[in-house]
Design a protein around this motif. Structure first.
Motif, short mmCIF file in Angstrom:
data_model
loop_
_atom_site.label_atom_id
_atom_site.label_comp_id
_atom_site.label_asym_id
_atom_site.label_seq_id
_atom_site.Cartn_x
_atom_site.Cartn_y
_atom_site.Cartn_z
N TYR A 9 0.85 -1.20 0.00
CA TYR A 9 0.00 0.00 0.00
C TYR A 9 0.88 1.24 0.00
N ASN A 10 0.49 2.24 -0.82
CA ASN A 10 1.18 3.53 -0.78
C ASN A 10 0.15 4.64 -0.98
N ASP A 11 0.43 5.81 -0.36
CA ASP A 11 -0.48 6.95 -0.50
C ASP A 11 -0.51 7.43 -1.94
N LYS A 12 -1.73 7.78 -2.38
CA LYS A 12 -1.92 8.34 -3.73
C LYS A 12 -3.15 9.22 -3.65
N ALA A 13 -2.90 10.54 -3.57
CA ALA A 13 -4.02 11.46 -3.37
C ALA A 13 -4.99 11.44 -4.54
N ASP A 14 -4.48 11.33 -5.75
CA ASP A 14 -5.34 11.35 -6.94
C ASP A 14 -5.19 10.02 -7.68
N ALA A 15 -5.96 9.03 -7.25
CA ALA A 15 -5.89 7.72 -7.90
C ALA A 15 -6.59 7.70 -9.24
N SER A 16 -7.33 8.77 -9.56
CA SER A 16 -8.03 8.81 -10.86
C SER A 16 -7.05 8.90 -12.02
N GLU A 17 -5.78 9.26 -11.74
CA GLU A 17 -4.78 9.32 -12.80
C GLU A 17 -4.43 7.92 -13.32
N ILE A 18 -4.77 6.89 -12.55
CA ILE A 18 -4.38 5.51 -12.90
C ILE A 18 -5.55 4.80 -13.58
N ASP A 19 -5.28 4.18 -14.69
CA ASP A 19 -6.25 3.31 -15.36
C ASP A 19 -6.01 1.88 -14.87
N PHE A 20 -6.76 1.51 -13.83
CA PHE A 20 -6.51 0.21 -13.19
C PHE A 20 -6.76 -0.97 -14.14
N ASP A 21 -7.64 -0.79 -15.12
CA ASP A 21 -7.90 -1.87 -16.09
C ASP A 21 -6.69 -2.14 -16.98
N ARG A 22 -5.84 -1.12 -17.17
CA ARG A 22 -4.68 -1.25 -18.04
C ARG A 22 -3.37 -1.29 -17.27
N ASP A 29 -0.93 -3.88 -18.32
CA ASP A 29 -0.58 -3.96 -19.74
C ASP A 29 0.89 -3.61 -19.94
N LEU A 30 1.46 -4.23 -20.98
CA LEU A 30 2.86 -3.96 -21.28
C LEU A 30 3.04 -2.52 -21.72
N PHE A 31 4.03 -1.85 -21.15
CA PHE A 31 4.43 -0.46 -21.48
C PHE A 31 3.41 0.58 -20.99
N TYR A 32 2.50 0.20 -20.10
CA TYR A 32 1.59 1.21 -19.55
C TYR A 32 2.31 1.97 -18.45
N ARG A 33 2.22 3.31 -18.51
CA ARG A 33 2.87 4.18 -17.52
C ARG A 33 1.91 5.25 -17.08
N GLY A 41 -0.65 -18.18 -9.37
CA GLY A 41 -1.07 -17.18 -8.40
C GLY A 41 -1.93 -16.13 -9.07
N ARG A 42 -2.20 -15.03 -8.35
CA ARG A 42 -3.03 -13.96 -8.92
C ARG A 42 -2.59 -12.62 -8.31
N VAL A 43 -2.93 -11.53 -9.03
CA VAL A 43 -2.57 -10.19 -8.58
C VAL A 43 -3.79 -9.29 -8.72
N SER A 44 -3.79 -8.20 -7.96
CA SER A 44 -4.84 -7.19 -8.10
C SER A 44 -4.24 -5.82 -7.78
N PHE A 45 -4.85 -4.78 -8.37
CA PHE A 45 -4.38 -3.42 -8.16
C PHE A 45 -5.61 -2.53 -8.13
N ALA A 46 -5.83 -1.82 -7.01
CA ALA A 46 -7.06 -1.04 -6.87
C ALA A 46 -6.82 0.11 -5.90
N ALA A 47 -7.75 1.07 -5.95
CA ALA A 47 -7.70 2.19 -5.01
C ALA A 47 -8.20 1.73 -3.65
N GLN A 48 -7.61 2.31 -2.58
CA GLN A 48 -8.03 1.95 -1.22
C GLN A 48 -7.76 3.13 -0.30
N ASP A 49 -8.80 3.60 0.35
CA ASP A 49 -8.70 4.74 1.27
C ASP A 49 -8.09 5.94 0.53
N GLU A 50 -6.94 6.45 1.03
CA GLU A 50 -6.29 7.62 0.42
C GLU A 50 -5.13 7.21 -0.48
N GLY A 51 -5.14 5.95 -0.95
CA GLY A 51 -4.03 5.51 -1.78
C GLY A 51 -4.43 4.33 -2.67
#
Length: 471
Positions: free
Chosen positions: A397-410, A413-417, A445-455
């Motif tokens: 977990y890391n703080d991220k004030a504006d998680a809307s900048e991240i496209d969690f669906d992508r 993906d390779l080369f997504y920044r 195994g499996r992985v997930s990446f999502a917004a949580q609280d303030e990060g």
């Protein structure tokens, strides 16, 4: 299919239907006739009786007595019968010695007779009394008649069957054989041997279309062969370029060892001449750790480049993942400190699992690197390791004030920044999370990446048992 082909197909198909229907009708008639043989036998005897009675009556009405006798003799000769004709004064004609009608009736074998009776005929003012006994048609005669009819019906059925087989062979079997031969030729890529044939029916039309298809297929195969040859040349050129690049990378990476060794010697000299200052000694320790880690990475890169069997480098072994996480965190401490990120590790003293050491280090390296590069400055980074009976759960977990900048669906993906003003960096390549997902899923195994609280939170689930080996 052309109009003439359709008309031809319609004619021969209707002809087969007609012959088949006629065959069925003849069979039905034959079965019905066999079933009705007793009835036909009775009708034949009845017709014979009517015929003989009429002939006897006609004989007695002839011009004179002699002609009447002659006519009666002819009737008796033509049929199986007995007759007695009595004139008023004498016996006019008799095939029996006895002329008493009552006695004749008693003597007659009724089982053998189809008719027995007496009647009178008047001719030239003379009344004749006639006793007539007509015998049944003999079984041999009736059998000959019936067998002749059955034989004729069988000959007719055989002719119809022969005509039906001929039509089916000519219109169906031959085209099907030709179609089968064409299909076999197509399967064996003998395209030149495919025969179109005349368009007599849909099978011939299919053979013709198959011939056209094979011709087009041959053209395409020739084109593919040309492209394949061109592709082979291109692949060979790429292979040669790859060999040159591999040699160049090998040389460059190998050359890195020289300045790295110099840097390590200078670090040792600096450590020997440094004052006993805690801050200076901590910096020197970090430099030493970084140099050692860089030396190990260079050696691993050289092993990967020079080893054709990559699987031999990815050996599954029992490792303490907590120790590897702590070692990797120490490597990122300067970067975390520079960005003002406070980090926390929540993990047991040790956690063992069976996995490739190289791959697990890459997974942890990318998790921490992702938080270091894209987490908010002066934020918080929390790394949690937990285990159950079946799997290891790693949560970053890391703080991220504006998680809307991240496209969690992508995100995987390779080369997504994610390039924002707060995360402008020159180190991101867009392959970190893609590599994490690929390695984790390779271990089921499996992985997930999502917004949580303030990060944001990146979670990894890895099975403790890999390849049938329990950790």
């Amino acid at each position: 299919m052309s109009g003439s082909s359709k008309q031809t197909q319609f004619r021969w198909r209707n002809l087969i239907y007609i012959i088949g229907a006629l065959y069925i009708v003849v069979v039905a008639i034959l079965v019905f006739a066999i079933y009705q043989i007793p009835y036909f036998y009775d009708e034949l005897n009845r017709a014979q009786v009517d015929e003989i009675v009429s002939e006897v009556q006609s004989s007695l009405t002839s011009a004179d007595a002699d002609s009447r006798i002659t006519a009666l003799e002819q009737v008796v000769a033509a049929h199986s019968m007995d007759v007695v004709v009595l004139a008023p004064t004498n016996t006019f004609f008799a095939t029996k010695p006895e002329t008493n009608f009552a006695y004749l009736r008693e003597m007659a074998e009724t089982d053998m007779l189809s008719y027995q009776g007496a009647f009178t005929v008047t001719a030239d003012n003379t009344e004749y009394q006639v006793w007539l006994a007509i015998y049944k048609v003999t079984p041999q005669t009736f059998f000959v008649i019936i067998m002749s009819l059955i034989g004729a019906a069988i000959i007719l059925l055989c002719g119809l069957m022969a005509a039906l087989i001929f039509l089916m062979f000519r219109k169906l079997i031959q085209p099907l054989r030709r179609l089968r031969s064409n299909i076999m030729s197509l399967r064996e890529y003998r395209l030149a041997q495919i025969q179109a044939g005349e368009a007599r029916n849909e099978y011939d039309v299919l053979s013709r279309e198959l011939g056209a298809f094979s011709g087009d297929l041959q053209v395409k195969i020739d084109s593919i062969n040309k492209q394949y040859t061109k592709l082979e040349r291109n692949l060979e050129a790429q292979r040669e370029k790859s060999v040159v690049k591999t040699r160049l990378v090998n040389a460059l990476v190998h050359d890195l060892k020289t300045p790295l060794n110099v840097n390590m010697l200078q670090t040792d000299l600096l450590k020997q001449h440094a004052n006993a200052d805690d801050e200076q000694m901590e910096i020197i320790a970090e430099l030493t750790l970084s140099n050692n880690r860089l030396r190990d990475d260079v050696n691993q890169i050289l092993q990967v480049i020079n080893n054709d069997n990559v699987d031999s480098l990815l050996v599954h072994e029992r490792i303490d993942i907590v120790a590897i996480v702590k070692d990797t965190l120490r490597l990122f401490e300067p970067l975390l400190r520079e960005r003002g990120i406070a980090y926390y590790l929540d993990a047991p003293g040790e956690v063992f699992m069976v996995i490739s050491d190289i791959e697990f280090r890459q997974i942890i390296h990318n998790l921490i690197s992702n938080a270091t590069q894209y987490g908010d400055r002066n934020g918080v980074f929390e790394l949690t390791i937990d285990e159950s009976d079946a799997e290891i759960i790693i949560e970053a977990y890391n703080d991220k004030a504006d998680a809307s900048e991240i496209d969690f669906d992508r995100a995987f993906d390779l080369f997504y920044r994610v390039d924002t003003k707060d995360t402008q960096n020159e180190f991101g390549s867009g392959i970190g999370l893609y590599t994490v997902q690929a390695m984790v899923e390779a271990y089921q195994g499996r992985v997930s990446f999502a917004a949580q609280d303030e990060g944001v939170v990146l979670k990894v689930w890895l099975p403790k048992q890999v390849g049938g080996t329990d950790a």
